[in-house]
Design a protein around this motif. Structure first.
Motif, PDB file in Angstrom:
ATOM      1  N   ALA A 157       1.135  -0.767  -0.076  1.00 23.82           N
ATOM      2  CA  ALA A 157       0.043  -0.179   0.178  1.00 23.82           C
ATOM      3  C   ALA A 157       0.977   0.884   0.058  1.00 23.82           C
ATOM      4  N   ASP A 158       1.841   1.283   0.974  1.00 22.36           N
ATOM      5  CA  ASP A 158       2.840   2.341   0.727  1.00 22.36           C
ATOM      6  C   ASP A 158       3.567   2.481  -0.459  1.00 22.36           C
ATOM      7  N   ARG A 159       3.824   1.115  -1.386  1.00 22.55           N
ATOM      8  CA  ARG A 159       4.321   1.535  -2.338  1.00 22.55           C
ATOM      9  C   ARG A 159       3.805   1.822  -3.744  1.00 22.55           C
ATOM     10  N   VAL A 160       2.554   1.438  -2.952  1.00 20.03           N
ATOM     11  CA  VAL A 160       1.257   1.901  -4.471  1.00 20.03           C
ATOM     12  C   VAL A 160       1.397   3.422  -4.346  1.00 20.03           C
ATOM     13  N   ALA A 161       0.924   4.276  -3.100  1.00 21.45           N
ATOM     14  CA  ALA A 161       1.116   5.382  -2.493  1.00 21.45           C
ATOM     15  C   ALA A 161       1.964   6.042  -3.111  1.00 21.45           C
ATOM     16  N   ALA A 162       2.876   5.824  -2.908  1.00 25.57           N
ATOM     17  CA  ALA A 162       4.610   6.626  -2.964  1.00 25.57           C
ATOM     18  C   ALA A 162       3.915   6.958  -4.764  1.00 25.57           C
ATOM     19  N   THR A 163       4.231   5.716  -5.601  1.00 23.93           N
ATOM     20  CA  THR A 163       3.783   5.321  -7.171  1.00 23.93           C
ATOM     21  C   THR A 163       2.766   6.127  -8.290  1.00 23.93           C
ATOM     22  N   ARG A 164       2.016   6.411  -6.656  1.00 26.42           N
ATOM     23  CA  ARG A 164       0.537   7.033  -7.068  1.00 26.42           C
ATOM     24  C   ARG A 164       0.960   8.961  -7.411  1.00 26.42           C
ATOM     25  N   ALA A 165       1.489   9.075  -6.128  1.00 29.04           N
ATOM     26  CA  ALA A 165       1.920  10.444  -5.546  1.00 29.04           C
ATOM     27  C   ALA A 165       3.197  11.037  -6.641  1.00 29.04           C
ATOM     28  N   GLN A 166       3.702   9.900  -7.301  1.00 32.34           N
ATOM     29  CA  GLN A 166       5.174  10.603  -8.156  1.00 32.34           C
ATOM     30  C   GLN A 166       4.078  10.566  -9.679  1.00 32.34           C
ATOM     31  N   LEU A 167       3.451   9.846 -10.233  1.00 38.11           N
ATOM     32  CA  LEU A 167       1.893   9.748 -11.646  1.00 38.11           C
ATOM     33  C   LEU A 167       1.628  11.406 -11.404  1.00 38.11           C
ATOM     34  N   PHE A 168       1.068  11.643  -9.697  1.00 37.31           N
ATOM     35  CA  PHE A 168       0.551  12.953 -10.104  1.00 37.31           C
ATOM     36  C   PHE A 168       1.871  14.035  -9.804  1.00 37.31           C
ATOM     37  N   ASP A 169       2.869  14.454  -9.826  1.00 41.34           N
ATOM     38  CA  ASP A 169       3.884  14.497  -9.965  1.00 41.34           C
ATOM     39  C   ASP A 169       4.103  15.000 -11.419  1.00 41.34           C
ATOM     40  N   THR A 170       3.861  13.767 -11.949  1.00 43.65           N
ATOM     41  CA  THR A 170       4.252  13.814 -13.562  1.00 43.65           C
ATOM     42  C   THR A 170       3.484  13.883 -14.413  1.00 43.65           C
TER      43      THR A 170
END
Length: 76
Positions: free
Chosen positions: A9-22
């Motif tokens: 869940a932490d990795r998914v949240a971090a990936t989602r945040a990185q995607l939004f930033d991109t």
């Protein structure tokens, strides 16, 4: 099992945040009016700090346009 779930869940949240930033960065780059405003601000700051290169570029542009006008008028 919970640790694995929490880690995932932490990795998914971090990936989602990185995607939004991109996606935000891509949107900013494709926003032409915003990019024009940024470029205009940079030019204004540059002119305020050291106007000589900008004046030289302006003079060169005037010379080129003047040369084109003279060439066109001579052909007539």
């Amino acid at each position: 099992m919970t640790d694995q779930h929490d880690d995932l869940a932490d990795r998914v949240a971090a990936t989602r945040a990185q995607l939004f930033d991109t996606l935000d960065a891509i949107e900013d780059k494709l926003n032409v009016p915003k990019q024009i405003g940024i470029a205009a601000s940079k030019v204004k700051r540059g002119v305020d700090e050291n106007p000589v290169p900008y004046l030289a570029g302006l003079a060169a542009g005037v010379a080129v346009v003047g040369g084109i006008v003279v060439a066109v008028l001579r052909r007539r």
